[in-house]
Design a protein around this motif. Sequence first.
Motif: not given
Length: 354
Positions: A104-120
């Motif tokens: 659901d994120l940008e294409s072409g990334i190899q492996g890795g993780m999804t990172i979140y910084y949220t407020q509430l």
Amino acid sequence: MKWFSIAAALVGPAQAGLRFGCSTLSIQRLDPLVEPGNIPSAHVHQIVGGNGFNATITTSDVSTTANCTTCTFSEDFSNYWTAALYFKARDGRYKRVPIYANADLESGIQGGMTIYYTQLDFNSNGKDNITAFQPGFRMTLGSPTTNTKDAAVKNTGLRYTCLQTVMTRGAETPDFPTKPCPAGIMAIHHFPAQATPTLHIKAMHLLTKVRCWDGKNLDSPDHQSHMFSTTKGAFQNAGPCPSSHPIRVPQLAYETLWNTTGFNDKSLWPTDGSQPFVWSTGDDKGYSTHGDYIFGWKGDSLQKAMDSTCMFTGCGSPNGPLKVQTGAQQNKCAVQNTVTEDTEGWLTSLPGRH
């Protein structure tokens, strides 16, 4: 360290939320937070973020030691890492499980993780202000020594989802799924360890938590007690920060998508029917899942994002406060392995666990 000035954070409530991908920076046995200077560390980690990562990270501002990052936002030189996942075959050999990027994120990334910084949550900041982490800040959640289900259940920020498709989410468990997962296993890490259970809405969590910092310690001996969770449980909004930890900071979370589909043939699984996956710690239950974080955003870039009204991809340039790079640019960033050992092929034992 002097107390961080609360007045410096008194800006108007915002509605910012970051959700972005980071490709893999390195997979090796290094842990500059829990085992600084040890080459190698006890177990293999998968690491994303800035190329300032090394066996020892002592600088108060890691953004000054990095010149590239594997993360979408090019001003984020932070490092994020977790244990690596392995498959154990019937013959006792191990094979590291590959990682795939969030579809659901940008294409072409190899492996890795999804990172979140949220407020509430994913809709508002509430009525409180958010202060970005400061240079030198670091923390962990979970522990590689956790070995009981009771302890794992209490660490409600650490969970697994057996993915039915790459886009769906479902029930979370404190231990590894016991049946083959059609689209792999998602490992979920919400900082600190005592987080509220999450409700999946499509590809997102509903976050109703408050994270509070003591305002003076960038780290602590256990890497966790300088942080405080005010979560009440269930899906209630969390309470206010206590006087001991008065600074409200972003909710940080990781998601890692482990592509276990190549190991779904149950004829490869243990003959007793137990599940075959094991963390690099040697844990075959899933209780020892853990995450590490060293803050490294350049200048006041994260604070600008937290002060804005942007959400997710809208936080990037040209209209948002943060600079964006392509997946190809992310993948180019790397560090040379300090530990030279095979973490890729079929292994007779887990690295560091002979």
